[in-house]
Every structure is written in structure tokens, then in C-alpha cells.
Design an enzyme around this catalytic site. Structure first.
Site, PDB file in Angstrom:
ATOM      1  N   GLY A 210       0.832  -1.208   0.000  1.00  0.00           N
ATOM      2  CA  GLY A 210       0.000   0.000   0.000  1.00  0.00           C
ATOM      3  C   GLY A 210       0.856   1.243   0.000  1.00  0.00           C
ATOM      4  N   ASN A 211       0.243   2.365   0.297  1.00  0.00           N
ATOM      5  CA  ASN A 211       0.997   3.617   0.412  1.00  0.00           C
ATOM      6  C   ASN A 211       0.360   4.450   1.519  1.00  0.00           C
ATOM      7  OD1 ASN A 211      -1.064   5.521  -0.831  1.00  0.00           O
ATOM      8  ND2 ASN A 211      -0.840   3.987  -2.449  1.00  0.00           N
TER       9      ASN A 211
END
Ligand code: CTP
Length: 412
Positions: A210-211
Site C-alpha cells: 500500500g501507500n
């Protein structure tokens, strides 16, 4: 930073009726003051049982009026309402809604409501049974039929152990609705799709790539567009912040869910804004069961494959079927030893083919999750560059809409 659509220096009357949620309204008063408005608080007598005059006077910086018989020579029961640009009643109790619907004039606040010719907003708060009671619902319908805005109460924990519809919406939400009512409606009639947050690419039931995008900028864009009159669809990728009211919301997790949701929502949209941070790669594999570390395993290799570039696909579809659609991209860049953040942005705008690209530098203090940011808004045709100095994400959102509207004006 001021923006073209946000209202300035309003005379706001903040009516407070007698409910426990009055304490939350001190926060609303602070938001309105910080936005540069003059606020006159008019509490009912029973409201003062919950929050006293010292709090209202200190936070508003204005002497408070409660009684019809205070300062009679200044005719406050008429003057306060007549001078108001906006009246907000929060919390609006069942009793206050009833008196307002029936045109009562038995205290200063109800006199203000009868003499005000400006927009009036009620933010009700009460127990669920009182809210759902036919008498209250009829009063709400009456007030709405006369043009007042009655915000739906939030659903959640009430004063006692019970919970349900009847909670006062958060001060930020009431302020957003209130200031939205006063904003210039320069996006009226436009359908807008906005993505927010960051995608997650799972490779087993609990793990993902993810980020750190929180969705703050996308939410600010949605709120600003709503306030300027647009019909807004917000597609949220893993956003856990409070979501705006008055906006249609879709939740997604992965880049492929986001891809599908954006294509579905944006068919006939006038403007699409890709503010979400989308994974460029996703794991090739997905394990149905949680991957276990075993005695024999010292490392784990996860092969990645490219995801679809949604922004580029939108541009291709627009070119063939929706030539007037405006497409906005975002670019979070760090720059490197040879190429500056802006140079990366200019190259990305050409590569992606969108109409506007909002470029920002990301780093420890800027970008993801912060309240402020500093961006440059680039347009492709005609090529232009507008630098927005460090400011709130709300102001950046308005600057983006200003740029979109300017571009639409050139193309029409
Ligand atoms: N974007 C998208 N689909 C992707 C990746 C990005 O729609 N699969 C969109 C983002 O929402 C953003 C814009 O493209 O509006 C730029 O995203 P960014 O990650 O900065 O661009 P990349 O294409 O990943 O470029 P690079 O890897 O060269 O930085």
C-alpha cells in the site's frame, strides 16, 4: 489563502438552544471565527444551563444577547436578524424546531429567526425517539418548505447509553454546510468524480502493498466542489477520515476495484479528478490462506505485475467519446539529482495527456497526511503553471477548481 468562491467576513448569528450538544458548538464557533467571520451568539436561556455566557463571549469576541429586554434601545430582536448574512442554530432541539416552525416569538432567538431574511440552517440534536416523532418530522418539513436548511442529525452514541439518529453532526461538518450555502455556485450543474486515498494490493488475506495516502486532499476537493454547487461522487480507497456530507461515496480497496468504480462513475461526468495514490504494481500471486513462515523459509519473493493506468485510460476514453470532459491528475514527486519536481511534473502531464496536473513535492513534512501542502497546477493546452504556496488542503482544492473553471471558460 483566500479563494474565489469562499465567502468572506460574514455576519453570522449562531443560535444555541438547550441541549447537551451545546458544548460541541463552541468548536463550531471557533471554526467560523478562524475563517474570518463575525459571530454573534444568541443562546436560549436553557442553553446557558449547558454552556455559560463567558465561553460564548470569549470565543466570539462579542457581547452576548439572550433576552428580549437587554439593550432595548438598540431593538436587538429586530436588528440582529436583519443584519445577519447567515443564521445557524446548533444544536436545534425539538422544542426550538417546534417554536421556529410555528413562528413563535417568545425569546430573542425566535425573534431573530422571524426577522432574518438570510439563509437559516438548523442542526438538530435530540434523542432518536424525539427526532423520529411525527411532530418533529412535521416541524422539520415545515421549516424546509419555507426554505430553511435542516441538516440530518448524525447517527451514533447519544447522551445516555442509547444510540441512533439524533447526534449533532461534527462542528466541521456543520461549518462546511453553512459556508457552502454562502459560496459562489460556480460548479452548479456539473457532475464531478473524485478519487481519494491509497490503494491496497493484497497478497494474502491480511497482507498488502500500500501507500501512506490518507485521502485528505481528495476529501477537501469533494467538499470544495460540493460547496461550489457540483454534484459529487467520491471514490474512497481505504480512507478512514470522517467523510463529507452531501456527497455520494463509494468504497474500494485495490487498484482494480478503483479502476472499475472510476470507469462506472465517470461515464458522463464533466470532471474527473484522480487524487488517489494508485499502486503501479500489484503482486502476481494471491494466497487464499495466510502465508506462514516455516522453518525452511528464509526469504519470500513476491513477483509484481503492472496495474492499469486509470488516468491514461480515462484520457483515451475521453478522446474518443467525451471530448469536453476535464481530467485532472495528481503527481507526488521527490525530484532527483538531475530532474526537479516540476520537470518531472511537466513530463508526466505530457505522458498522461490529462488536462491539469497538480504537482507536489513529497517528503517528511509535506504531502501525505499533512494538513497543508504546496503545489503547482499545470495545464497542458494552453500550457500554464500556477504555483500555490504552502496552504491548507481546502485552499488547494479551491485553487484546483478555480483552474478547472478557467480552463472550461477557455474551451467554451
Ligand atoms: N494513476 C492512475 N493509475 C495508476 C497509477 C497512477 O490513475 N495505475 C494516477 C494517479 O491517481 C495520479 C496520476 O496517475 O493522478 C499520477 O500518479 P503517479 O503515481 O505520480 O504517476 P505514475 O504513473 O506512477 O508515474 P511515475 O511512476 O513515473 O512517477
Amino acid at each position: 489563502m483566500a479563494n474565489s468562491a469562499s465567502p468572506k467576513n460574514l455576519n453570522i448569528v449562531l443560535g444555541v438552544s438547550g441541549g447537551i450538544a451545546a458544548y460541541k458548538v463552541a468548536g463550531l464557533l471557533r471554526i467560523l471565527k478562524e475563517a474570518g467571520h463575525d459571530v454573534q451568539v444568541v443562546p436560549t436561556q436553557s442553553a446557558l444551563n449547558f454552556v455559560g455566557s463567558a465561553t460564548w463571549e470569549a470565543l466570539s469576541g462579542n457581547p452576548m444577547a439572550t433576552e428580549l429586554w437587554d439593550d432595548v434601545q438598540e431593538v436587538p430582536h429586530v436588528r440582529i436578524g436583519q443584519n445577519a448574512d447567515l443564521v445557524i442554530v446548533a444544536p436545534a432541539t425539538a422544542d426550538l424546531l417546534s417554536r421556529a416552525a410555528n413562528g413563535a416569538a417568545n425569546d430573542l432567538l425566535t425573534n431573530v429567526l422571524l426577522t432574518a431574511t438570510c439563509p437559516i440552517i438548523f442542526a438538530p440534536a435530540m434523542h432518536t425517539e424525539m427526532w423520529l416523532n411525527d411532530a418533529t418530522q412535521t416541524n422539520v418539513a415545515t421549516l424546509r418548505s419555507r426554505g430553511a436548511i435542516v441538516i440530518e442529525p448524525a447517527v451514533g452514541r447519544l447522551t445516555g447509553a442509547d444510540s441512533g439518529p439524533g447526534r449533532l453532526p461534527e462542528p466541521e461538518q456543520i461549518a462546511a454546510v453553512a459556508l457552502g450555502v454562502m459560496s459562489e455556485q460556480d460548479l452548479a450543474g456539473q457532475d464531478v468524480v473524485i478519487t481519494a486515498g491509497g490503494t491496497r494490493e493484497f497478497f494474502d488475506p491480511v497482507r498488502f502493498l500500500g501507500n501512506s495516502s490518507t485521502g485528505k486532499q481528495g476529501i477537501a476537493l469533494a467538499e470544495a466542489a460540493r460547496d461550489r454547487g457540483a454534484s459529487v461522487r467520491l471514490i474512497c480507497a481505504n480512507v478512514s477520515l470522517p467523510l463529507p456530507v452531501g456527497v455520494s461515496i463509494t468504497h474500494v480497496k485495490s487498484s482494480s476495484e478503483l479502476h472499475q468504480a472510476v470507469l462506472d462513475a465517470s461515464h458522463s461526468a464533466d470532471i474527473v479528478v484522480m487524487a488517489a495514490a494508485v499502486a503501479d504494481f500489484k503482486p502476481k500471486m494471491y494466497e487464499e490462506n495466510k502465508i506462514k513462515k516455516s522453518e525452511t523459509r528464509d526469504d519470500l519473493t513476491i513477483e509484481l505485475v503492472r496495474t492499469t493506468d486509470i488516468l491514461m485510460e480515462l484520457v483515451q476514453r475521453r478522446n474518443s467519446s467525451h471530448p469536453d470532459q476535464i481530467i485532472v491528475g495528481f503527481a507526488a514527486e521527490t525530484g532527483d539529482s538531475v530532474t526537479s519536481v516540476l520537470e518531472h511534473g511537466i513530463a508526466k502531464l505530457q505522458r498522461k495527456g490529462c488536462d491539469l496536473l497538480v504537482v507536489n513535492q513529497v517528503g517528511p513534512e509535506l504531502g501525505f497526511g499533512t494538513d497543508d501542502n504546496e503545489v503547482t497546477i499545470l495545464t497542458r493546452e494552453p500550457a500554464s503553471e500556477v504555483a500555490v504556496d504552502r496552504t491548507s488542503k481546502t485552499d488547494i482544492a479551491h485553487a484546483v477548481w478555480d483552474a478547472v473553471i478557467a480552463l472550461q471558460a477557455i474551451s467554451n
